[in-house]
Scaffold this motif. Structure first.
Motif, PDB file in Angstrom:
ATOM      1  N   LYS A 184     -11.325  42.898 -75.567  1.00 48.93           N
ATOM      2  CA  LYS A 184     -12.745  42.800 -75.191  1.00 48.93           C
ATOM      3  C   LYS A 184     -13.427  44.147 -75.362  1.00 48.93           C
ATOM      4  N   THR A 185     -12.734  45.205 -74.932  1.00 48.16           N
ATOM      5  CA  THR A 185     -13.350  46.528 -75.034  1.00 48.16           C
ATOM      6  C   THR A 185     -13.576  46.907 -76.492  1.00 48.16           C
ATOM      7  N   GLN A 220     -16.505  45.019 -77.878  1.00 44.64           N
ATOM      8  CA  GLN A 220     -17.799  45.524 -77.415  1.00 44.64           C
ATOM      9  C   GLN A 220     -18.119  46.867 -78.033  1.00 44.64           C
ATOM     10  N   ALA A 226      -8.036  42.545 -72.156  1.00 43.80           N
ATOM     11  CA  ALA A 226      -9.047  43.537 -71.779  1.00 43.80           C
ATOM     12  C   ALA A 226      -9.264  44.528 -72.919  1.00 43.80           C
ATOM     13  N   ASP A 270      -7.059  54.048 -67.353  1.00 43.06           N
ATOM     14  CA  ASP A 270      -7.923  53.071 -66.706  1.00 43.06           C
ATOM     15  C   ASP A 270      -9.359  53.243 -67.108  1.00 43.06           C
ATOM     16  N   GLN A 271      -9.664  54.402 -67.662  1.00 42.78           N
ATOM     17  CA  GLN A 271     -11.055  54.627 -68.034  1.00 42.78           C
ATOM     18  C   GLN A 271     -11.362  54.055 -69.412  1.00 42.78           C
ATOM     19  N   VAL A 311      -2.720  48.398 -70.034  1.00 39.44           N
ATOM     20  CA  VAL A 311      -3.883  47.529 -69.822  1.00 39.44           C
ATOM     21  C   VAL A 311      -3.571  46.207 -70.511  1.00 39.44           C
ATOM     22  N   CYS A 342     -12.663  51.582 -70.834  1.00 37.43           N
ATOM     23  CA  CYS A 342     -13.502  50.393 -70.772  1.00 37.43           C
ATOM     24  C   CYS A 342     -14.814  50.761 -71.444  1.00 37.43           C
ATOM     25  N   THR A 343     -15.582  49.760 -71.744  1.00 34.38           N
ATOM     26  CA  THR A 343     -16.734  49.993 -72.615  1.00 34.38           C
ATOM     27  C   THR A 343     -17.711  50.997 -72.022  1.00 34.38           C
ATOM     28  N   GLU A 344     -17.948  50.858 -70.718  1.00 31.36           N
ATOM     29  CA  GLU A 344     -19.005  51.709 -70.152  1.00 31.36           C
ATOM     30  C   GLU A 344     -18.599  53.165 -70.184  1.00 31.36           C
ATOM     31  N   ARG A 345     -17.315  53.443 -69.800  1.00 31.80           N
ATOM     32  CA  ARG A 345     -16.896  54.839 -69.751  1.00 31.80           C
ATOM     33  C   ARG A 345     -16.864  55.450 -71.137  1.00 31.80           C
TER      34      ARG A 345
END
Lengths: 405, 292
Positions: B129-130, B133, B126, B88-89, B122, B91-94
């Motif tokens: 997108k990740t 980015q 998504a 779940d981690q 996932v 993603c772009t920010e993590r």
């Protein structure tokens, strides 16, 4: 006294030059004359140029205002993107307003890649420039000694063009000057920059598409493109370019799954877009990566929802055997749908086999002529059998296939 | 082409190595990691499918100080309490935070082993997108991912490969491994190439050239044939004077210029009569039978 007589004489002269009779033609004030548009000769629709003159010819003169052009992308999205850039560049040259939405690249990046217009009209598309026969002087009786009866027949014209010029030519190797580009008003919609809103209602439209539709509607209303708006200032056309709708970057799983959960999101969006366009002076070009959509029925319904639809198939990405064609053309162009606006039948293109080639100064779309196949195995065996026969021949002595009748 | 990709000269790219059950692309992924380590670049690995020990064992002999392994192998779904990196981690920010934690001079390379694992948990949009980015973000110079193409529907594989700047598809052939490489340049041009390669134990890639095909053999047969117009006993060519004489020759049954023009511009239905040499029309003797 003489002056007044002179004045009245002058006035009567002026009046007679304008109105010889008291009959006045009732003209509709709604006849708009917007730069960069013309009326169609077939059904009187207001047309704009797509930026590619041969594509205008294929679509029946141009793109009608208030309609959607769907471009099914080629595998690596090079030529569909090129046509979108031509469309936007044409808008800049005709001083229309632009609206560009993308989820993959920032719209500013696409704006910076617009091709440079050739404004001095050096490149004129002459029908005689398509050399099908060798270059023989036209109109010289001694030119054809034996087949002289065919002299006056017109030469086969494989390049598609209409007789009158409408639309501009662009040089792909150069990008548009920033001054020209900044003179045009552009609106952006870049999906990652939009604030993430979560809709509480279970609508069939995705959030991203809903936000896009709302943004387009707001631009139309604010800038006065809607047909119902009072004609206070001079009217203009809004050109809407939507890049790669339906790809996973828009949040849509249309391309990813065989049975997508959001199967109706894109179709609902296109329906809403068409409704917006019909009531405004705008025209839209949408590119969809339809080679990723697995369900044929979805592809068909997306095509049916747009007024014009073409599909690009570049030879780079296709699996089919394209040996002799690769040299002359870059890919095939299929016309999937032609519009029938306010009429019963539509203007079908004459030729169904079209191929395109991106040249430096022109994106040409031509009728597909297969070059003569001069290999020995032509018209007797297909290629697969020829490969088998070659293997067999090499096994039991080579050279026999030359004498094979 | 494979060697150019291994050098990693272009930045801001997404490389996807597509393999299948019959041929694994993991060793090629490790070659990319090793090439980056040899270039003194930091490498961050999100390992879902192999453990850290196995990776370090495979990368023996390379400078491992700059390799940062984020352990998603032991507990990716956070079942026990002590998960280091969960799915779940992703993603772009993590991921950006993870990469920025280690300060380095050059931007790092991010290797994901594997994307298929993430795609099972996932949604594909998504993940796309990740990846997009991360590709445009700038925190990582290049992102390399391993994708098992037979684990997903064709649409998912196609959508991910559509995003990739370079796509390497590996399969096994007799001589070694066969890679089909598709590279997209920023100008929109697409380069395609095929190569057969083997990977040695120290993870260096030996290219063995282009794969053999059957088509060039046919062309060679034709060109090896002797030119049939050579060594003839008669002359097939014309000299200049001969050509001029040939063109001056009046062909039989040819009309004169006026008659040709009349026929070409026909439409009025005129009859054009041209007296022949034999039509000697004598007024006094029309039938030409007087013996005078």
């Amino acid at each position: 006294m003489a002056a007044s007589v002179n004045d009245t004489c002058k006035q009567s002269v002026e009046r007679t030059s304008i109105n010889p009779t008291s009959f006045q033609k009732k003209t509709r004030n709604k006849l708009l004359s917007i730069p960069g548009t013309r009326l169609s000769v077939q059904n009187g629709q207001l047309l704009v140029s797509t930026g590619v003159t041969s594509l205008d010819y294929v679509l029946g003169g141009g793109l009608a205002v208030g309609t959607v052009l769907l471009i099914e992308e080629d595998r690596y999205d090079s030529y569909a993107r090129m046509i979108l850039k031509y469309f936007l560049a044409e808008g800049v040259v005709c001083q229309h307003e632009l609206f560009l939405a993308a989820a993959q690249d920032h719209p500013n990046d696409i704006f910076q890649e617009l091709p440079d217009p050739i404004l001095d009209d050096v490149v004129m598309h002459k029908p005689a420039d398509q050399p099908r026969l060798s270059s023989e002087p036209h109109g010289n009786l001694d030119a054809m000694k034996i087949a002289w009866r065919y002299q006056n027949l017109p030469k086969v014209q494989s390049g598609l063009a209409s007789s009158s010029r409408f639309g501009h030519y662009y040089d792909v190797s150069k990008t548009m000057e920033p001054e020209i580009r900044q003179a045009a008003k552009c609106h952006h919609f870049y999906l990652p920059e939009q604030p993430r809103q979560s809709s509480a209602t279970r609508s069939p439209v995705l959030d991203s598409y809903a936000a896009l539709l709302k943004s387009i509607e707001e631009v139309i209303r604010r800038e006065g493109f809607s047909v119902a708006a009072p004609p206070t200032k001079s009217r203009n056309i809004l050109r809407i370019g939507l890049h790669s709708l339906g790809s996973p970057l828009w949040g849509d799983d249309l391309c990813c799954q065989d049975n997508p959960k959001h199967s109706h999101a894109l179709t609902t969006f296109l329906y809403g877009l068409r409704a917006l366009l019909r009531s405004s002076l705008s025209v839209a070009v949408v590119t969809v990566p339809s080679h990723l959509i697995q369900s044929r029925s979805l592809r068909g319904s997306i095509t049916r929802l747009c007024d014009n639809a073409i599909a690009l198939e570049s030879f780079k990405g296709s699996e089919r055997e394209t040996g002799p064609l690769c040299k002359d053309y870059h890919g095939l162009l299929h016309v999937r749908q032609v519009p029938h606006l306010n009429c019963l039948t539509s203007q079908l293109p004459d030729h169904k086999d079209l191929a395109f080639k991106l040249k430096r100064k022109q994106f040409s779309i031509e009728r597909l002529h297969l070059p003569p196949d001069l290999s020995e195995t032509v018209s007797r065996v297909s290629r697969a059998e020829a490969a088998g026969a070659a293997a067999l021949a090499s096994a039991c002595g080579s050279g026999n296939k030359h004498l094979d009748f | 082409m494979l060697h150019d990709l291994l050098q990693g000269t272009d930045t801001g790219g997404l490389f996807i190595i597509q393999d299948s059950g019959s041929c694994s692309g993991r060793r090629l992924l490790w070659s990319f990691i090793k090439a980056a380590l040899d270039r003194t670049e930091a490498v961050h690995v999100l390992g879902f499918e192999v453990s850290e020990d196995e990776l370090k064992d495979g990368l023996k002999g390379s400078p491992i100080e700059r390799l940062h392994f984020h352990n998603a192998y032991s507990d990716p779904l956070a079942w026990t309490g002590s998960a280091i990196f969960t799915v779940d981690q992703f993603c772009t920010e993590r991921v950006t935070k993870l990469i920025k934690q280690t300060s380095q001079v050059k931007p790092a390379i991010l290797a994901i082993d594997s994307l298929s694992w993430i795609l099972r948990h996932v949604s594909p949009s998504a993940v796309c997108k990740t990846l997009q980015q991360l590709k445009n973000g700038g925190c990582a110079a290049n992102v390399i991912g391993l994708l098992h193409s037979d684990m997903h529907p064709r649409g998912t594989v196609g959508s991910l490969c559509h995003l990739a700047t370079s796509l390497i598809t590996v399969k096994t052939v007799l001589r070694g491994d066969h890679a089909t490489i598709t590279k997209r340049l920023k100008s929109g041009k697409v380069l395609q190439g095929e190569e057969v390669f083997t990977i040695r134990d120290d993870l260096t890639v030996i290219g063995q050239g282009k794969p053999s095909r059957t088509e060039p053999q046919e062309q060679m047969c034709i060109s090896n044939m002797a030119d049939p117009t050579a060594n003839l006993t008669f002359n097939l060519r014309l000299s200049e004077s001969q050509r001029e004489a040939k063109e001056k020759l009046a062909l039989p049954f040819v009309f004169s210029k006026e008659k040709k023009a009349a026929l070409l511009h026909t439409g009025s239905g005129r009859i054009v009569y041209e007296p022949d040499a034999n039509d000697d029309y004598d007024q006094e003797d029309p039938d030409d039978d007087l013996d005078v």
